[in-house]
Design an enzyme around this catalytic site. Structure first.
Site, PDB file in Angstrom:
ATOM      1  N   LYS A 158     -13.249  -5.740  -4.900  1.00  0.00           N
ATOM      2  CA  LYS A 158     -13.848  -4.360  -5.140  1.00  0.00           C
ATOM      3  C   LYS A 158     -12.815  -3.511  -5.941  1.00  0.00           C
ATOM      4  CE  LYS A 158     -15.819  -1.310  -2.917  1.00  0.00           C
ATOM      5  NZ  LYS A 158     -16.052   0.090  -3.059  1.00  0.00           N
TER       6      LYS A 158
ATOM      7  N   LYS B  17       0.908  -1.215   0.035  1.00  0.00           N
ATOM      8  CA  LYS B  17      -0.109  -0.022  -0.061  1.00  0.00           C
ATOM      9  C   LYS B  17       0.815   1.312   0.004  1.00  0.00           C
ATOM     10  CE  LYS B  17      -4.293  -1.615   1.899  1.00  0.00           C
ATOM     11  NZ  LYS B  17      -5.364  -1.678   2.903  1.00  0.00           N
TER      12      LYS B  17
ATOM     13  N   LYS C  57      -9.147 -13.199  -7.570  1.00  0.00           N
ATOM     14  CA  LYS C  57     -10.147 -13.237  -6.741  1.00  0.00           C
ATOM     15  C   LYS C  57     -11.362 -11.991  -7.070  1.00  0.00           C
ATOM     16  CE  LYS C  57      -9.427 -12.962  -2.508  1.00  0.00           C
ATOM     17  NZ  LYS C  57      -8.870 -12.825  -0.895  1.00  0.00           N
TER      18      LYS C  57
END
Ligand code: TRP
Length: 327
Positions: free
Chosen positions: A195, A111, A192
């Protein structure tokens, strides 16, 4: 009854992967365990998020969890920010963890990669998560594979704290589902369902209307050899459809494969099964949303139940580490 705890970020629309991979198990755990479920709004602050949107999402995530079947009479559902002890225990644990071990966290590396400004909270994120877990003396923590490293850190911090200051914190076990609910993207069946990868057509939302579900499943990527067979390596798209049908109907992919000859028929069956699976969720969601007072009242009750446990663990930890008590 043993204590389980899990947490969910208020990050917006939940999808089928969340529902089958996590929420259904959370619902099942309510009866056999003393279950605590936490909407982690403080964790959401580690990345840029609009204040009004965060508030709305936190509220709506509670609605979604209730719609999915969490029952405040059978579990403790609460918002992390409502219980001050999360931030307080996190500090004690920040003084237990080391820079080196947090630097090794792969989620932090992912991140923060390529960013020139990274919030300190993103770095200490796993310590706050450890506090979430340890505050409730959780014995088992159902999480996805991507949280394995964070869970290992929580265990390590509990062990270290106990070693330094005497037995204080319960060392939790992870609980990572091995097979079953592995829900892949309908457009990119090799990855996978999620969102964050923007593939609206590949992601069935938990609250999608029936016609929307049918549309997405009909457009799902398959292959050209026109054989309904379960083979995740060679036939990822068809195998994903078979897995979905199997979990939705309580069967196995290989068994359901025997009932279909044509991809079109399989797709219709998958869509129908998903529509039925999600129907009660959608209906509960609509009923709950009709009364705007429901969620605040339930969350206030949840926070009170959570605080009753968290305050005891925090006081025990503060005392062990040498803080002078207020009374
Ligand atoms: N980091 C977890 C996730 O992204 C969310 C989380 C926060 C959590 N605190 C937790 C999960 C405590 C389990 C237990 O999925």
């Amino acid at each position: 009854m043993s204590r389980v705890l899990s947490g969910l970020q208020p990050s917006g629309d939940l999808h089928l992967g969340n529902y089958l991979g996590a929420l259904r198990n959370w619902v099942a755990d309510q009866d056999a365990h003393d279950a605590f479920y936490c909407i982690v709004d403080l964790h959401a602050l580690t990345l840029d998020v609009d204040p009004a949107e965060l508030r709305t999402r936190t509220h709506d995530t509670a609605l979604d969890l209730l719609a999915a079947g969490l029952d405040p009479d059978r579990c403790t559902l609460f918002v992390q920010g409502h219980v001050a002890e999360h931030a307080r225990l996190a500090w004690l644990l920040e003084c237990t963890a080391t820079m080196g071990e947090l630097r090794r966290m792969t989620q932090f590396k992912d991140k923060s990669a390529g960013k020139d400004s990274v919030r300190v909270g993103l770095f200490t994120y796993p310590v706050l998560q450890a506090a979430d877990i340890l505050l409730y003396d959780a014995e088992r923590v159902p999480v996805g594979e991507d949280q394995r490293q964070h869970l290992e850190l929580a265990r390590e911090l509990a062990i270290r704290f106990n070693h330094r200051y005497g037995p204080t914190l319960v060392v939790p076990e992870g609980s990572i589902p091995t097979i079953g609910a592995r829900v892949m993207d309908l457009q990119h069946p090799e990855r996978k369902m999620s969102k964050s990868v923007s593939s609206p057509l590949g992601t069935v939302l938990m609250l999608d209307e029936p016609d929307e579900i049918l549309r997405k499943v009909k457009k799902a990527v398959t292959d050209t050899d026109n054989e309904v067979r379960y083979d995740p390596e060679a036939k990822p798209g068809v195998s994903n459809l078979l897995e979905l049908l199997a979990v939705a109907t309580g069967s196995t992919p290989a068994t359901v494969a025997g009932s279909y000859q044509r991809y079109g028929d399989l797709k219709v069956a998958v869509a129908e099964a998903l529509i039925e699976l999600l129907r009660p969720v959608r209906e509960r969601r609509a009923a709950l949303a009709a009364d705007s007072g429901t969620v605040p009242a339930l969350l206030a009750k949840g926070a009170e139940k959570a605080r009753a446990v968290a305050s005891v663990t925090y006081a025990r930890s503060a005392e062990a580490i040498g803080l002078l008590g207020p009374d």
